[in-house]
Design a protein around this motif. Structure first.
Motif, PDB file in Angstrom:
ATOM      1  N   THR A   8      43.322  32.159  31.564  1.00 31.84           N
ATOM      2  CA  THR A   8      41.881  32.341  31.669  1.00 31.84           C
ATOM      3  C   THR A   8      41.361  31.517  32.853  1.00 31.84           C
ATOM      4  O   THR A   8      42.073  30.667  33.392  1.00 31.84           O
ATOM      5  N   ARG A   9      40.136  31.802  33.279  1.00 37.18           N
ATOM      6  CA  ARG A   9      39.538  31.063  34.393  1.00 37.18           C
ATOM      7  C   ARG A   9      38.093  30.736  34.059  1.00 37.18           C
ATOM      8  O   ARG A   9      37.371  31.576  33.514  1.00 37.18           O
ATOM      9  N   THR A  10      37.677  29.510  34.403  1.00 38.13           N
ATOM     10  CA  THR A  10      36.295  29.099  34.179  1.00 38.13           C
ATOM     11  C   THR A  10      35.460  29.204  35.447  1.00 38.13           C
ATOM     12  O   THR A  10      34.245  29.023  35.412  1.00 38.13           O
ATOM     13  N   SER A  15      48.126  37.667  27.661  1.00 41.38           N
ATOM     14  CA  SER A  15      47.000  37.055  28.360  1.00 41.38           C
ATOM     15  C   SER A  15      46.154  36.229  27.415  1.00 41.38           C
ATOM     16  O   SER A  15      46.021  36.547  26.228  1.00 41.38           O
ATOM     17  N   GLU A  16      45.571  35.149  27.950  1.00 41.21           N
ATOM     18  CA  GLU A  16      44.566  34.405  27.207  1.00 41.21           C
ATOM     19  C   GLU A  16      43.170  34.706  27.748  1.00 41.21           C
ATOM     20  O   GLU A  16      42.188  34.148  27.289  1.00 41.21           O
ATOM     21  N   ALA A  17      43.105  35.603  28.736  1.00 46.30           N
ATOM     22  CA  ALA A  17      41.831  36.022  29.324  1.00 46.30           C
ATOM     23  C   ALA A  17      41.270  37.207  28.537  1.00 46.30           C
ATOM     24  O   ALA A  17      41.955  37.812  27.719  1.00 46.30           O
ATOM     25  N   PRO A  18      40.014  37.576  28.780  1.00 45.95           N
ATOM     26  CA  PRO A  18      39.458  38.753  28.099  1.00 45.95           C
ATOM     27  C   PRO A  18      40.252  40.014  28.438  1.00 45.95           C
ATOM     28  O   PRO A  18      40.948  40.089  29.451  1.00 45.95           O
ATOM     29  N   ASP A  19      40.128  41.010  27.587  1.00 45.11           N
ATOM     30  CA  ASP A  19      40.837  42.264  27.791  1.00 45.11           C
ATOM     31  C   ASP A  19      40.487  42.878  29.146  1.00 45.11           C
ATOM     32  O   ASP A  19      39.321  42.864  29.567  1.00 45.11           O
ATOM     33  N   ALA A  20      41.501  43.417  29.800  1.00 51.70           N
ATOM     34  CA  ALA A  20      41.364  44.167  31.056  1.00 51.70           C
ATOM     35  C   ALA A  20      40.898  43.316  32.232  1.00 51.70           C
ATOM     36  O   ALA A  20      40.449  43.844  33.240  1.00 51.70           O
ATOM     37  N   PHE A  21      41.018  41.996  32.148  1.00 54.87           N
ATOM     38  CA  PHE A  21      40.585  41.121  33.233  1.00 54.87           C
ATOM     39  C   PHE A  21      41.675  40.882  34.276  1.00 54.87           C
ATOM     40  O   PHE A  21      41.449  40.164  35.244  1.00 54.87           O
ATOM     41  N   TYR A  22      42.851  41.460  34.084  1.00 55.24           N
ATOM     42  CA  TYR A  22      43.935  41.284  35.047  1.00 55.24           C
ATOM     43  C   TYR A  22      44.482  42.622  35.524  1.00 55.24           C
ATOM     44  O   TYR A  22      44.563  43.583  34.764  1.00 55.24           O
ATOM     45  N   LYS A  23      44.860  42.655  36.798  1.00 53.22           N
ATOM     46  CA  LYS A  23      45.595  43.771  37.359  1.00 53.22           C
ATOM     47  C   LYS A  23      47.088  43.476  37.218  1.00 53.22           C
ATOM     48  O   LYS A  23      47.520  42.321  37.296  1.00 53.22           O
ATOM     49  N   LEU A  24      47.850  44.524  37.067  1.00 54.72           N
ATOM     50  CA  LEU A  24      49.297  44.333  36.979  1.00 54.72           C
ATOM     51  C   LEU A  24      49.866  43.915  38.333  1.00 54.72           C
ATOM     52  O   LEU A  24      50.764  43.064  38.399  1.00 54.72           O
ATOM     53  N   ALA A  25      49.359  44.498  39.419  1.00 53.15           N
ATOM     54  CA  ALA A  25      49.927  44.177  40.728  1.00 53.15           C
ATOM     55  C   ALA A  25      48.996  44.597  41.852  1.00 53.15           C
ATOM     56  O   ALA A  25      48.106  45.434  41.683  1.00 53.15           O
ATOM     57  N   ARG A  26      49.248  43.995  43.005  1.00 55.26           N
ATOM     58  CA  ARG A  26      48.670  44.454  44.265  1.00 55.26           C
ATOM     59  C   ARG A  26      49.712  44.224  45.354  1.00 55.26           C
ATOM     60  O   ARG A  26      50.510  43.277  45.278  1.00 55.26           O
ATOM     61  N   PRO A  27      49.779  45.084  46.360  1.00 51.45           N
ATOM     62  CA  PRO A  27      50.804  44.935  47.395  1.00 51.45           C
ATOM     63  C   PRO A  27      50.406  43.885  48.422  1.00 51.45           C
ATOM     64  O   PRO A  27      49.263  43.856  48.884  1.00 51.45           O
ATOM     65  N   TRP A  28      51.367  43.044  48.771  1.00 54.11           N
ATOM     66  CA  TRP A  28      51.150  42.053  49.817  1.00 54.11           C
ATOM     67  C   TRP A  28      51.871  42.519  51.075  1.00 54.11           C
ATOM     68  O   TRP A  28      53.102  42.603  51.110  1.00 54.11           O
ATOM     69  N   VAL A  29      51.107  42.847  52.103  1.00 49.44           N
ATOM     70  CA  VAL A  29      51.664  43.179  53.411  1.00 49.44           C
ATOM     71  C   VAL A  29      51.301  42.016  54.335  1.00 49.44           C
ATOM     72  O   VAL A  29      50.196  41.952  54.867  1.00 49.44           O
ATOM     73  N   PRO A  30      52.225  41.068  54.521  1.00 46.84           N
ATOM     74  CA  PRO A  30      51.894  39.856  55.271  1.00 46.84           C
ATOM     75  C   PRO A  30      51.786  40.113  56.764  1.00 46.84           C
ATOM     76  O   PRO A  30      52.344  41.084  57.297  1.00 46.84           O
ATOM     77  N   GLY A  31      51.080  39.242  57.446  1.00 41.27           N
ATOM     78  CA  GLY A  31      50.947  39.362  58.887  1.00 41.27           C
ATOM     79  C   GLY A  31      52.275  39.266  59.602  1.00 41.27           C
ATOM     80  O   GLY A  31      52.441  39.806  60.705  1.00 41.27           O
TER      81      GLY A  31
END
Length: 379
Positions: free
Chosen positions: A244-246, A278-294
């Motif tokens: 979770t995050r405050t 998760s300890e965060a509210p439902d649906a507050f997280y994405k499973l993934a996002r792609p990292w295309v580094p510089g």
């Protein structure tokens, strides 16, 4: 993600050093308990021998209380020259940074008690932490433990970074790595990885190097991109826990995976027979996002999640999102197969790319690791 903590911030993670994570779902960065009380005269190394009864000449013993060959892990790594050395680490909290250079090949680290909560390697650098000589550590430099050697194996250990945003509102570079693994044939069995942003950096030594890594029966927790990098990595029977995050008032709180697989690499991250809680509210997280580094703008991040339970913390409607404009997640290599749980519900098929049964045959531990069979309890 950049955000400023609220005054009602979470307590410093170091307060959790006296607490032990519950087996079914650890609280935020609850690090292993301090070394358990030792019976009078009993070796802290248990069945793994001791300096007085060394199992073999290549084994070194680490104990913060002084019963081993060394009191710090780094001192033992420095002394363990050559290939094939074993470190047996006694219960305790080792507050230090550790670097395993490329010439310490085929090393094995063992937590002596067999319980990863008992042996914790932890430090608190972040990307934006000022260095004594000027500048900041950066994401790579923030790592508590860095492993560059091939053939590294760790069992029954906790790798942690206990830096907290709330303690340092002046720092915007909030990436804080618990471990960066770059070597080929790196195996982790029954280990824990604790952090917030960028907890586990599963990477390689160079863009053209396709390092293979295997994680079995491990626990990983964090919030933003907390499993990331360009390695070919298999996570089998692993538990991923979102915190979770405050400091944020709305979703998303973060992202579990952020692979940066090179386009030439046919195998990226494989998650199989695991679970995401998760300890965060439902649906507050994405499973993934792609990292295309510089450093590699041609990367085509790859993630397959199969036969895994996705809890309600994962946004089932839009489980993936784009990190950088110009690199939409739909153009990357994301796929799922036979997942279960509320976070796996296919409500918008276009947002949940699914493998066919025939395609799934190419997404197995054996296919990803090829001729390497890790020496762990899982077969």
């Amino acid at each position: 993600m950049r955000s400023r903590p609220t005054p009602a911030a979470v307590t410093s993670r170091r307060s959790f050093l006296a607490a032990s994570a519950a087996a079914a779902g650890a609280t935020a960065l609850s690090l292993a308990a301090a070394a358990p009380a030792r019976a009078r005269g009993r070796s802290p190394f248990g069945r793994h021998g001791s300096p007085a009864a060394r199992l073999d000449p290549g084994t070194l013993y680490v104990d913060a209380a002084g019963a081993g060959d060394f009191t710090t892990v780094q001192a033992a790594v420095t002394a363990a020259t050559g290939s094939g050395r074993t470190l047996v680490i006694a219960p305790g909290t080792y507050r230090e940074t550790v670097a395993v250079p490329a010439d310490r090949t085929e090393a094995t680290w063992i937590g002596a008690s067999g319980n990863p909560r008992d042996v914790v390697i932890v430090y608190d650098h972040a990307n934006g932490t000022p260095k004594p000589g000027g500048g900041t550590y950066g994401t790579t430099g923030s790592a508590t433990t860095t492993v560059q050697a091939d053939g590294f194996t760790a069992r029954h250990l906790t790798f942690a970074n206990d830096w907290l945003r709330a303690d340092h509102p002046e720092i915007t570079g909030t990436q804080a790595v618990a471990i960066k693994v770059q070597g080929d044939r790196s195996a982790f069995e029954r280990c824990r990885f604790l952090g917030h942003q960028d907890t586990l950096y599963a990477d390689s030594m160079a863009l053209g190097t396709f390092a293979r890594q295997y994680f079995t029966d491990c626990y990983v927790e964090g919030d933003v991109d907390f499993v990331f990098g360009r390695a070919t990595a298999v996570f089998e029977h692993c538990h991923f826990h979102t915190l979770t995050r405050t400091d944020l008032a709305s979703a998303p709180y973060g992202f579990v995976f952020a692979p940066s697989t090179a386009a030439a690499n046919p195998r990226g991250y494989l998650v199989t027979r695991g679970r995401v809680t998760s300890e965060a509210p439902d649906a507050f997280y994405k499973l993934a996002r792609p990292w295309v580094p510089g450093s590699d703008t041609t990367a085509r991040p790859m993630l397959t999640v199969r036969d895994t339970h996705l809890g309600a913390g994962i946004d089932a409607v839009e489980p993936y999102t784009t990190m950088s404009a110009g690199y939409p997640w739909q153009d990357q290599r994301f796929a799922e197969y036979r997942n279960t749980g509320p976070g796996a519900a296919v409500t918008v098929p276009a947002n949940r790319p699914q493998l066919t049964r025939a395609e799934a045959r190419a997404h197995t531990r054996a296919a990803y690791l090829r001729d390497w069979r890790p020496d762990t309890g899982r077969r």
